[in-house]
Motif scaffolding. Structure first.
Motif, PDB file in Angstrom:
ATOM      1  N   MET A   1       0.851  -1.172   0.000  1.00  0.00           N
ATOM      2  CA  MET A   1       0.000   0.000   0.000  1.00  0.00           C
ATOM      3  C   MET A   1       0.895   1.232   0.000  1.00  0.00           C
ATOM      4  O   MET A   1       1.824   1.336   0.787  1.00  0.00           O
ATOM      5  CB  MET A   1      -0.911  -0.015   1.226  1.00  0.00           C
ATOM      6  N   ARG A   2       0.575   2.142  -0.866  1.00  0.00           N
ATOM      7  CA  ARG A   2       1.364   3.356  -0.914  1.00  0.00           C
ATOM      8  C   ARG A   2       1.025   4.251   0.268  1.00  0.00           C
ATOM      9  O   ARG A   2      -0.087   4.222   0.798  1.00  0.00           O
ATOM     10  CB  ARG A   2       1.126   4.079  -2.229  1.00  0.00           C
ATOM     11  N   ARG A   3       1.979   5.013   0.676  1.00  0.00           N
ATOM     12  CA  ARG A   3       1.835   5.825   1.883  1.00  0.00           C
ATOM     13  C   ARG A   3       0.714   6.856   1.768  1.00  0.00           C
ATOM     14  O   ARG A   3      -0.020   7.092   2.729  1.00  0.00           O
ATOM     15  CB  ARG A   3       3.155   6.518   2.184  1.00  0.00           C
ATOM     16  N   TYR A   4       0.563   7.483   0.611  1.00  0.00           N
ATOM     17  CA  TYR A   4      -0.466   8.508   0.438  1.00  0.00           C
ATOM     18  C   TYR A   4      -1.863   7.934   0.672  1.00  0.00           C
ATOM     19  O   TYR A   4      -2.686   8.543   1.362  1.00  0.00           O
ATOM     20  CB  TYR A   4      -0.379   9.123  -0.959  1.00  0.00           C
ATOM     21  N   GLU A   5      -2.139   6.775   0.080  1.00  0.00           N
ATOM     22  CA  GLU A   5      -3.447   6.157   0.256  1.00  0.00           C
ATOM     23  C   GLU A   5      -3.686   5.751   1.703  1.00  0.00           C
ATOM     24  O   GLU A   5      -4.793   5.876   2.218  1.00  0.00           O
ATOM     25  CB  GLU A   5      -3.619   4.946  -0.660  1.00  0.00           C
ATOM     26  N   LEU A   6      -2.655   5.269   2.349  1.00  0.00           N
ATOM     27  CA  LEU A   6      -2.786   4.874   3.753  1.00  0.00           C
ATOM     28  C   LEU A   6      -3.105   6.079   4.635  1.00  0.00           C
ATOM     29  O   LEU A   6      -4.038   6.042   5.445  1.00  0.00           O
ATOM     30  CB  LEU A   6      -1.500   4.195   4.235  1.00  0.00           C
ATOM     31  N   VAL A   7      -2.352   7.150   4.456  1.00  0.00           N
ATOM     32  CA  VAL A   7      -2.584   8.357   5.265  1.00  0.00           C
ATOM     33  C   VAL A   7      -3.966   8.936   4.967  1.00  0.00           C
ATOM     34  O   VAL A   7      -4.699   9.318   5.883  1.00  0.00           O
ATOM     35  CB  VAL A   7      -1.472   9.403   5.008  1.00  0.00           C
ATOM     36  N   SER A   8      -4.351   8.978   3.697  1.00  0.00           N
ATOM     37  CA  SER A   8      -5.671   9.496   3.329  1.00  0.00           C
ATOM     38  C   SER A   8      -6.784   8.635   3.928  1.00  0.00           C
ATOM     39  O   SER A   8      -7.768   9.159   4.453  1.00  0.00           O
ATOM     40  CB  SER A   8      -5.825   9.524   1.809  1.00  0.00           C
ATOM     41  N   GLY A   9      -6.631   7.320   3.839  1.00  0.00           N
ATOM     42  CA  GLY A   9      -7.641   6.421   4.391  1.00  0.00           C
ATOM     43  C   GLY A   9      -7.797   6.576   5.892  1.00  0.00           C
ATOM     44  O   GLY A   9      -8.915   6.593   6.413  1.00  0.00           O
ATOM     45  N   VAL A  10      -6.689   6.704   6.596  1.00  0.00           N
ATOM     46  CA  VAL A  10      -6.744   6.876   8.053  1.00  0.00           C
ATOM     47  C   VAL A  10      -7.381   8.219   8.405  1.00  0.00           C
ATOM     48  O   VAL A  10      -8.238   8.298   9.298  1.00  0.00           O
ATOM     49  CB  VAL A  10      -5.334   6.751   8.671  1.00  0.00           C
ATOM     50  N   LEU A  11      -6.989   9.276   7.702  1.00  0.00           N
ATOM     51  CA  LEU A  11      -7.543  10.598   7.983  1.00  0.00           C
ATOM     52  C   LEU A  11      -9.047  10.639   7.714  1.00  0.00           C
ATOM     53  O   LEU A  11      -9.822  11.136   8.539  1.00  0.00           O
ATOM     54  CB  LEU A  11      -6.830  11.656   7.144  1.00  0.00           C
ATOM     55  N   PHE A  12      -9.477  10.105   6.580  1.00  0.00           N
ATOM     56  CA  PHE A  12     -10.907  10.073   6.278  1.00  0.00           C
ATOM     57  C   PHE A  12     -11.668   9.192   7.262  1.00  0.00           C
ATOM     58  O   PHE A  12     -12.822   9.481   7.606  1.00  0.00           O
ATOM     59  CB  PHE A  12     -11.158   9.617   4.849  1.00  0.00           C
ATOM     60  N   SER A  13     -11.043   8.128   7.743  1.00  0.00           N
ATOM     61  CA  SER A  13     -11.695   7.265   8.735  1.00  0.00           C
ATOM     62  C   SER A  13     -11.921   8.004  10.051  1.00  0.00           C
ATOM     63  O   SER A  13     -12.987   7.876  10.670  1.00  0.00           O
ATOM     64  CB  SER A  13     -10.858   6.016   8.987  1.00  0.00           C
ATOM     65  N   ILE A  14     -10.941   8.762  10.477  1.00  0.00           N
ATOM     66  CA  ILE A  14     -11.066   9.533  11.718  1.00  0.00           C
ATOM     67  C   ILE A  14     -12.180  10.575  11.591  1.00  0.00           C
ATOM     68  O   ILE A  14     -13.012  10.739  12.491  1.00  0.00           O
ATOM     69  CB  ILE A  14      -9.724  10.189  12.093  1.00  0.00           C
ATOM     70  N   ILE A  15     -12.211  11.266  10.453  1.00  0.00           N
ATOM     71  CA  ILE A  15     -13.252  12.275  10.235  1.00  0.00           C
ATOM     72  C   ILE A  15     -14.628  11.610  10.178  1.00  0.00           C
ATOM     73  O   ILE A  15     -15.604  12.131  10.738  1.00  0.00           O
ATOM     74  CB  ILE A  15     -12.962  13.075   8.958  1.00  0.00           C
ATOM     75  N   ALA A  16     -14.721  10.447   9.514  1.00  0.00           N
ATOM     76  CA  ALA A  16     -15.991   9.736   9.422  1.00  0.00           C
ATOM     77  C   ALA A  16     -16.476   9.316  10.804  1.00  0.00           C
ATOM     78  O   ALA A  16     -17.668   9.437  11.119  1.00  0.00           O
ATOM     79  CB  ALA A  16     -15.854   8.519   8.508  1.00  0.00           C
ATOM     80  N   LEU A  17     -15.572   8.835  11.647  1.00  0.00           N
ATOM     81  CA  LEU A  17     -15.970   8.437  13.001  1.00  0.00           C
ATOM     82  C   LEU A  17     -16.443   9.635  13.827  1.00  0.00           C
ATOM     83  O   LEU A  17     -17.388   9.522  14.612  1.00  0.00           O
ATOM     84  CB  LEU A  17     -14.811   7.730  13.705  1.00  0.00           C
ATOM     85  N   ALA A  18     -15.801  10.777  13.643  1.00  0.00           N
ATOM     86  CA  ALA A  18     -16.234  11.988  14.354  1.00  0.00           C
ATOM     87  C   ALA A  18     -17.631  12.403  13.892  1.00  0.00           C
ATOM     88  O   ALA A  18     -18.485  12.773  14.722  1.00  0.00           O
ATOM     89  CB  ALA A  18     -15.241  13.117  14.118  1.00  0.00           C
ATOM     90  N   GLN A  19     -17.887  12.326  12.591  1.00  0.00           N
ATOM     91  CA  GLN A  19     -19.209  12.680  12.076  1.00  0.00           C
ATOM     92  C   GLN A  19     -20.276  11.699  12.562  1.00  0.00           C
ATOM     93  O   GLN A  19     -21.391  12.095  12.897  1.00  0.00           O
ATOM     94  CB  GLN A  19     -19.192  12.729  10.544  1.00  0.00           C
ATOM     95  N   LEU A  20     -19.934  10.414  12.586  1.00  0.00           N
ATOM     96  CA  LEU A  20     -20.880   9.408  13.071  1.00  0.00           C
ATOM     97  C   LEU A  20     -21.183   9.614  14.551  1.00  0.00           C
ATOM     98  O   LEU A  20     -22.335   9.511  14.981  1.00  0.00           O
ATOM     99  CB  LEU A  20     -20.323   8.004  12.837  1.00  0.00           C
ATOM    100  N   THR A  21     -20.160   9.936  15.329  1.00  0.00           N
ATOM    101  CA  THR A  21     -20.349  10.197  16.758  1.00  0.00           C
ATOM    102  C   THR A  21     -21.289  11.375  16.971  1.00  0.00           C
ATOM    103  O   THR A  21     -22.200  11.324  17.801  1.00  0.00           O
ATOM    104  CB  THR A  21     -18.993  10.460  17.441  1.00  0.00           C
ATOM    105  N   ARG A  22     -21.073  12.442  16.207  1.00  0.00           N
ATOM    106  CA  ARG A  22     -21.957  13.606  16.335  1.00  0.00           C
ATOM    107  C   ARG A  22     -23.385  13.247  15.949  1.00  0.00           C
ATOM    108  O   ARG A  22     -24.348  13.675  16.593  1.00  0.00           O
ATOM    109  CB  ARG A  22     -21.481  14.752  15.463  1.00  0.00           C
ATOM    110  N   THR A  23     -23.541  12.441  14.907  1.00  0.00           N
ATOM    111  CA  THR A  23     -24.876  12.054  14.467  1.00  0.00           C
ATOM    112  C   THR A  23     -25.591  11.236  15.539  1.00  0.00           C
ATOM    113  O   THR A  23     -26.763  11.471  15.842  1.00  0.00           O
ATOM    114  CB  THR A  23     -24.798  11.240  13.159  1.00  0.00           C
ATOM    115  N   LEU A  24     -24.897  10.279  16.120  1.00  0.00           N
ATOM    116  CA  LEU A  24     -25.522   9.399  17.107  1.00  0.00           C
ATOM    117  C   LEU A  24     -25.796  10.098  18.436  1.00  0.00           C
ATOM    118  O   LEU A  24     -26.809   9.829  19.087  1.00  0.00           O
ATOM    119  CB  LEU A  24     -24.647   8.167  17.336  1.00  0.00           C
ATOM    120  N   LEU A  25     -24.901  10.993  18.849  1.00  0.00           N
ATOM    121  CA  LEU A  25     -25.068  11.664  20.141  1.00  0.00           C
ATOM    122  C   LEU A  25     -25.787  13.000  20.037  1.00  0.00           C
ATOM    123  O   LEU A  25     -26.149  13.586  21.065  1.00  0.00           O
ATOM    124  CB  LEU A  25     -23.696  11.861  20.802  1.00  0.00           C
ATOM    125  N   GLY A  26     -25.975  13.489  18.814  1.00  0.00           N
ATOM    126  CA  GLY A  26     -26.708  14.732  18.628  1.00  0.00           C
ATOM    127  C   GLY A  26     -25.998  15.968  19.139  1.00  0.00           C
ATOM    128  O   GLY A  26     -26.638  16.909  19.594  1.00  0.00           O
TER     129      GLY A  26
END
Length: 66
Positions: free
Chosen positions: A1-26
């Motif tokens: 796996m190339r480093r750029y894709e790995l870093v992008s995937g991890v960063l987008f995953s963190i942002i997605a989890l933050a958005q999901l947390t906000r959605t679930l907890l309101g």
């Protein structure tokens, strides 16, 4: 796996989890006096989770050098 894709995937995953947390907890969010609706974070979760999956999938492919 190339480093750029790995870093992008991890960063987008963190942002997605933050958005999901906000959605679930309101959690309330206000930007410059505008109250951001909770459903907006649900949409943002879908978009960022899709980008994370895309990054991880594209990083896993090995391109053959011809």
């Amino acid at each position: 796996m190339r480093r750029y894709e790995l870093v992008s995937g991890v960063l987008f995953s963190i942002i997605a989890l933050a958005q999901l947390t906000r959605t679930l907890l309101g959690w309330p969010v206000q930007v410059d006096g505008f109250n951001v609706p909770v459903w907006f974070s649900g949409v943002a979760f879908l978009i960022t989770a899709s980008l994370a999956v895309w990054a991880f999938r594209s990083g896993g492919r090995q391109l053959s050098a011809v």
